[in-house]
Design a protein around this motif. Sequence first.
Motif, PDB file in Angstrom:
ATOM      1  N   ILE A 137       0.823  -1.207   0.000  1.00 55.09           N
ATOM      2  CA  ILE A 137       0.000   0.000   0.000  1.00 55.09           C
ATOM      3  C   ILE A 137       0.862   1.265   0.000  1.00 55.09           C
ATOM      4  O   ILE A 137       0.519   2.257  -0.651  1.00 55.09           O
ATOM      5  N   THR A 138       1.961   1.238   0.706  1.00 53.76           N
ATOM      6  CA  THR A 138       2.780   2.438   0.869  1.00 53.76           C
ATOM      7  C   THR A 138       3.211   3.074  -0.457  1.00 53.76           C
ATOM      8  O   THR A 138       3.103   4.292  -0.608  1.00 53.76           O
ATOM      9  N   PRO A 139       3.706   2.311  -1.442  1.00 56.70           N
ATOM     10  CA  PRO A 139       4.100   2.961  -2.710  1.00 56.70           C
ATOM     11  C   PRO A 139       2.929   3.648  -3.410  1.00 56.70           C
ATOM     12  O   PRO A 139       3.114   4.689  -4.054  1.00 56.70           O
ATOM     13  N   ILE A 140       1.729   3.084  -3.283  1.00 55.80           N
ATOM     14  CA  ILE A 140       0.545   3.709  -3.876  1.00 55.80           C
ATOM     15  C   ILE A 140       0.282   5.041  -3.190  1.00 55.80           C
ATOM     16  O   ILE A 140       0.038   6.068  -3.842  1.00 55.80           O
ATOM     17  N   ASP A 141       0.329   5.040  -1.866  1.00 59.02           N
ATOM     18  CA  ASP A 141       0.095   6.271  -1.114  1.00 59.02           C
ATOM     19  C   ASP A 141       1.114   7.346  -1.497  1.00 59.02           C
ATOM     20  O   ASP A 141       0.762   8.512  -1.697  1.00 59.02           O
ATOM     21  N   GLU A 142       2.366   6.962  -1.567  1.00 62.57           N
ATOM     22  CA  GLU A 142       3.411   7.946  -1.869  1.00 62.57           C
ATOM     23  C   GLU A 142       3.235   8.523  -3.267  1.00 62.57           C
ATOM     24  O   GLU A 142       3.404   9.734  -3.470  1.00 62.57           O
ATOM     25  N   ALA A 143       2.891   7.677  -4.228  1.00 65.02           N
ATOM     26  CA  ALA A 143       2.674   8.165  -5.594  1.00 65.02           C
ATOM     27  C   ALA A 143       1.457   9.084  -5.651  1.00 65.02           C
ATOM     28  O   ALA A 143       1.484  10.127  -6.333  1.00 65.02           O
ATOM     29  N   ASN A 144       0.398   8.727  -4.940  1.00 62.21           N
ATOM     30  CA  ASN A 144      -0.801   9.564  -4.916  1.00 62.21           C
ATOM     31  C   ASN A 144      -0.527  10.921  -4.279  1.00 62.21           C
ATOM     32  O   ASN A 144      -1.001  11.956  -4.755  1.00 62.21           O
ATOM     33  N   GLN A 145       0.205  10.920  -3.187  1.00 62.47           N
ATOM     34  CA  GLN A 145       0.509  12.182  -2.510  1.00 62.47           C
ATOM     35  C   GLN A 145       1.350  13.088  -3.399  1.00 62.47           C
ATOM     36  O   GLN A 145       1.108  14.304  -3.464  1.00 62.47           O
ATOM     37  N   LYS A 146       2.303  12.522  -4.086  1.00 64.76           N
ATOM     38  CA  LYS A 146       3.124  13.302  -5.017  1.00 64.76           C
ATOM     39  C   LYS A 146       2.251  13.896  -6.118  1.00 64.76           C
ATOM     40  O   LYS A 146       2.383  15.077  -6.478  1.00 64.76           O
ATOM     41  N   ALA A 147       1.333  13.085  -6.638  1.00 66.92           N
ATOM     42  CA  ALA A 147       0.458  13.562  -7.714  1.00 66.92           C
ATOM     43  C   ALA A 147      -0.467  14.673  -7.230  1.00 66.92           C
ATOM     44  O   ALA A 147      -0.697  15.658  -7.949  1.00 66.92           O
ATOM     45  N   VAL A 148      -1.000  14.537  -6.033  1.00 70.45           N
ATOM     46  CA  VAL A 148      -1.889  15.577  -5.486  1.00 70.45           C
ATOM     47  C   VAL A 148      -1.152  16.902  -5.374  1.00 70.45           C
ATOM     48  O   VAL A 148      -1.680  17.963  -5.735  1.00 70.45           O
ATOM     49  N   LEU A 149       0.076  16.872  -4.877  1.00 74.90           N
ATOM     50  CA  LEU A 149       0.841  18.108  -4.745  1.00 74.90           C
ATOM     51  C   LEU A 149       1.112  18.733  -6.109  1.00 74.90           C
ATOM     52  O   LEU A 149       1.107  19.960  -6.249  1.00 74.90           O
ATOM     53  N   GLU A 150       1.351  17.910  -7.110  1.00 71.81           N
ATOM     54  CA  GLU A 150       1.609  18.431  -8.453  1.00 71.81           C
ATOM     55  C   GLU A 150       0.343  18.996  -9.090  1.00 71.81           C
ATOM     56  O   GLU A 150       0.415  19.883  -9.943  1.00 71.81           O
ATOM     57  N   MET A 151      -0.817  18.500  -8.673  1.00 71.16           N
ATOM     58  CA  MET A 151      -2.096  18.913  -9.261  1.00 71.16           C
ATOM     59  C   MET A 151      -2.741  20.089  -8.539  1.00 71.16           C
ATOM     60  O   MET A 151      -3.748  20.617  -9.013  1.00 71.16           O
ATOM     61  N   LEU A 152      -2.213  20.503  -7.410  1.00 70.43           N
ATOM     62  CA  LEU A 152      -2.869  21.526  -6.598  1.00 70.43           C
ATOM     63  C   LEU A 152      -3.223  22.772  -7.416  1.00 70.43           C
ATOM     64  O   LEU A 152      -2.369  23.334  -8.097  1.00 70.43           O
ATOM     65  N   PRO A 153      -4.472  23.219  -7.331  1.00 67.70           N
ATOM     66  CA  PRO A 153      -4.861  24.451  -8.028  1.00 67.70           C
ATOM     67  C   PRO A 153      -4.379  25.679  -7.259  1.00 67.70           C
ATOM     68  O   PRO A 153      -3.935  25.569  -6.111  1.00 67.70           O
ATOM     69  N   PRO A 154      -4.470  26.864  -7.860  1.00 70.23           N
ATOM     70  CA  PRO A 154      -3.971  28.083  -7.195  1.00 70.23           C
ATOM     71  C   PRO A 154      -4.607  28.343  -5.838  1.00 70.23           C
ATOM     72  O   PRO A 154      -3.952  28.891  -4.939  1.00 70.23           O
ATOM     73  N   GLU A 155      -5.870  27.972  -5.653  1.00 68.19           N
ATOM     74  CA  GLU A 155      -6.521  28.227  -4.364  1.00 68.19           C
ATOM     75  C   GLU A 155      -6.046  27.285  -3.270  1.00 68.19           C
ATOM     76  O   GLU A 155      -6.447  27.416  -2.111  1.00 68.19           O
ATOM     77  N   GLY A 156      -5.212  26.313  -3.607  1.00 68.25           N
ATOM     78  CA  GLY A 156      -4.578  25.483  -2.598  1.00 68.25           C
ATOM     79  C   GLY A 156      -5.292  24.213  -2.245  1.00 68.25           C
ATOM     80  O   GLY A 156      -4.790  23.420  -1.437  1.00 68.25           O
ATOM     81  N   TRP A 157      -6.472  23.964  -2.815  1.00 67.70           N
ATOM     82  CA  TRP A 157      -7.179  22.719  -2.542  1.00 67.70           C
ATOM     83  C   TRP A 157      -8.196  22.450  -3.648  1.00 67.70           C
ATOM     84  O   TRP A 157      -8.503  23.324  -4.449  1.00 67.70           O
ATOM     85  N   PHE A 158      -8.736  21.233  -3.628  1.00 64.40           N
ATOM     86  CA  PHE A 158      -9.705  20.791  -4.622  1.00 64.40           C
ATOM     87  C   PHE A 158     -11.106  21.039  -4.057  1.00 64.40           C
ATOM     88  O   PHE A 158     -11.681  20.198  -3.362  1.00 64.40           O
ATOM     89  N   THR A 159     -11.627  22.213  -4.333  1.00 62.45           N
ATOM     90  CA  THR A 159     -12.880  22.644  -3.719  1.00 62.45           C
ATOM     91  C   THR A 159     -14.082  21.898  -4.299  1.00 62.45           C
ATOM     92  O   THR A 159     -14.064  21.453  -5.448  1.00 62.45           O
ATOM     93  N   ILE A 160     -15.122  21.803  -3.487  1.00 67.99           N
ATOM     94  CA  ILE A 160     -16.328  21.092  -3.895  1.00 67.99           C
ATOM     95  C   ILE A 160     -16.990  21.757  -5.096  1.00 67.99           C
ATOM     96  O   ILE A 160     -17.436  21.084  -6.029  1.00 67.99           O
TER      97      ILE A 160
END
Length: 227
Positions: A95-118
């Motif tokens: 599970i750990t490699p999946i989590d690490e890859a996902n976290q890296k991707a989320v940081l790379e995808m962050l929009p200017p407002e800093g989060w993925f708003t509803i």
Amino acid sequence: MFVALLLAQAIAAPVAATPAEHSPETRILIAPVASAIAKVRADQAALPPPKDDAEKLLRMRDLEQAPRAAMMAVDFQKIPPAERKAAYTAMWRQITPIDEANQKAVLEMLPPEGWFTISRYGKEASRAAFLIVQHGNVDLWRRFVPVLEPLAAKGEVEGRHFALMYDRLETTEGRKQRYGSQMSCKAGKWVPLPIEDPDNLDARRAKLGMEPYASYLAKNYSGPAPC
């Protein structure tokens, strides 16, 4: 409850030791974790590329949730006590490699407002991003708790998600939690970790759209099985 406690511990400090040799019976019991990962990967490989970041977040969520669900279904009581730690380690190492890859991707995808708003990404995609960060480390929680707090107040993040991340950060760093989401196993029973200003707990929860604390405990922690 035994597996739930192991999961809670691993979120804070994932195990990295090399697992010991398992008996054939134990290998059969833990095999569904690898199978769950393989199935999601195969299913997603057959799909066209994600059309946008919201869809990408949902696929990342599916990949991280499938092995967790499989792990929660493992009957640890059927695993010899001497093999349980190694069996758990073997599952978590997948599970750990999946989590690490996902976290890296989320940081790379962050929009200017800093989060993925509803309002922009939808409730499910926003929730997916929360799960990915919540399964990260204390550095991620420190970064995003102050981002999520004003968004939760505006309904752009689910209040319970902010509450969970806030409480996890506080308790991990040795402070009292604010919303009562974090528990500890004592003498076979789940009990809340220390809560700041408990007299006003329900008022704080209500501001975030959360149910009264007594209802939350009855729903999640009143079963007969010990932790």
